[in-house]
Design a protein around this motif. Structure first.
Motif, short mmCIF file in Angstrom:
data_model
loop_
_atom_site.label_atom_id
_atom_site.label_comp_id
_atom_site.label_asym_id
_atom_site.label_seq_id
_atom_site.Cartn_x
_atom_site.Cartn_y
_atom_site.Cartn_z
N UNK A 1 -29.78 20.08 37.08
CA UNK A 1 -29.53 21.47 36.67
C UNK A 1 -29.87 22.45 37.81
N UNK A 2 -29.32 23.63 37.73
CA UNK A 2 -29.70 24.68 38.68
C UNK A 2 -31.14 25.11 38.37
N UNK A 3 -31.84 25.71 39.33
CA UNK A 3 -31.39 26.09 40.68
C UNK A 3 -31.39 24.89 41.64
N UNK A 4 -30.48 24.94 42.60
CA UNK A 4 -30.36 23.88 43.58
C UNK A 4 -31.02 24.31 44.89
N UNK A 5 -31.54 23.35 45.66
CA UNK A 5 -32.20 23.70 46.93
C UNK A 5 -31.19 24.27 47.94
N UNK A 6 -31.67 25.03 48.91
CA UNK A 6 -30.79 25.68 49.89
C UNK A 6 -29.88 24.71 50.64
N UNK A 7 -30.34 23.47 50.89
CA UNK A 7 -29.53 22.54 51.68
C UNK A 7 -28.29 22.06 50.93
N UNK A 8 -28.16 22.40 49.64
CA UNK A 8 -26.96 22.02 48.90
C UNK A 8 -25.85 23.07 48.99
N UNK A 9 -26.15 24.23 49.56
CA UNK A 9 -25.12 25.26 49.67
C UNK A 9 -24.00 24.78 50.59
N UNK A 10 -22.78 25.09 50.20
CA UNK A 10 -21.62 24.58 50.93
C UNK A 10 -21.64 24.99 52.40
N UNK A 11 -22.10 26.18 52.68
CA UNK A 11 -22.09 26.69 54.05
C UNK A 11 -23.17 26.08 54.93
N UNK A 12 -24.12 25.35 54.32
CA UNK A 12 -25.20 24.74 55.08
C UNK A 12 -24.73 23.40 55.62
N UNK A 13 -24.62 23.27 56.94
CA UNK A 13 -24.16 22.03 57.57
C UNK A 13 -22.87 21.52 56.93
N UNK A 14 -21.93 22.43 56.69
CA UNK A 14 -20.68 22.07 56.02
C UNK A 14 -19.92 21.01 56.81
N UNK A 15 -19.39 20.01 56.11
CA UNK A 15 -18.67 18.92 56.76
C UNK A 15 -17.48 19.46 57.55
N UNK A 16 -17.21 18.84 58.68
CA UNK A 16 -16.11 19.28 59.54
C UNK A 16 -14.76 19.19 58.84
N UNK A 17 -14.63 18.25 57.92
CA UNK A 17 -13.34 18.03 57.26
C UNK A 17 -13.27 18.69 55.88
#
Length: 234
Positions: A38-54
């Protein structure tokens, strides 16, 4: 979630007695995993954090990485466990139960594999049919046979609909090349979360398998080709 959901219960018991259960349920129509945390999720799960190249998703429409959200609990529970630590892993499904005394890394690799394939990541969605017939602790040879067989079955259905007119592994090879990028992206996300290495090594193992499968597409599936060679009297 529909009561007819496909489900998998993973019980991991470490040699010191610590025990953890992961329940995975898949929607029977979409084969998408029911959110594990459940939320809240940790910061490292945000899409913009180390977003995959593909990555095909945009932070404007997706705040979180769908895979990162679903592995949050796994990473949190195993971030300080050494990958070589012995454990007993039991995977219970509606049809049968699998068990193996193995390392924490191999147990987590099995769990990570199905979670990553069914979290609705656009890059990983091609693996959903294989996740439906999930085989815990599968060897590279077994994974090669399952992935290629299911891919060709999918191509057959596409052929019947008039969407393809030839069968080859070019599309599958490119798909697994993108899987490698997802594995690298997830590894970058969780690299600073834990002090030890079990969760990281699980993703490294998956990365190695995806590299192997991509190589196999180039070399005519050499590890399983001999299974189809018939003797002169066959």
């Amino acid at each position: 979630m529909n009561d007819n959901a496909y489900w998998f219960n993973y019980d991991i018991e470490l040699e010191d007695g610590q025990s953890t259960r992961f329940h995975i349920a898949l929607d029977p129509l979409t084969l998408t995993m029911k959110p594990a945390s459940p939320e809240p999720f940790p910061p490292w799960t945000e899409l913009s954090y180390q977003q995959c190249k593909c990555c095909r998703l945009s932070p404007n429409t997706h705040l979180y990485c769908p895979i990162a959200v679903n592995i949050t609990e796994l990473v949190d529970r195993f971030k300080d466990i050494l990958s070589h630590k012995n454990c007993m892993v039991v995977c219970e499904t509606a049809d049968r139960t699998y068990s193996k005394r193995t390392s924490a890394m191999e147990g987590l690799t099995s769990v990570f594999g199905i979670v990553m394939a069914t979290s609705n990541c656009p890059v990983m969605n091609f693996l959903k049919p294989m996740a439906r017939f999930h085989l815990p602790f599968s060897s590279v040879e077994e994974t090669t046979a399952r992935s290629t067989s299911l891919f060709l079955l999918g191509q057959y259905f596409e052929f019947k609909k008039g969407r393809v007119n030839r069968f080859d592994f070019d599309k599958l090879e490119k798909s697994y090349a993108r899987v490698q990028l997802v594995n690298e992206g997830l590894l970058a996300r969780i690299h600073s979360v834990g002090k030890r290495d079990a969760d990281k090594n699980a993703i490294i193992t998956l990365h190695s398998i995806s590299q192997f499968l991509s190589m196999e597409m180039d070399f005519s599936l050499t590890t399983i080709a001999h299974l189809f060679e018939r003797g002169p009297d066959a």
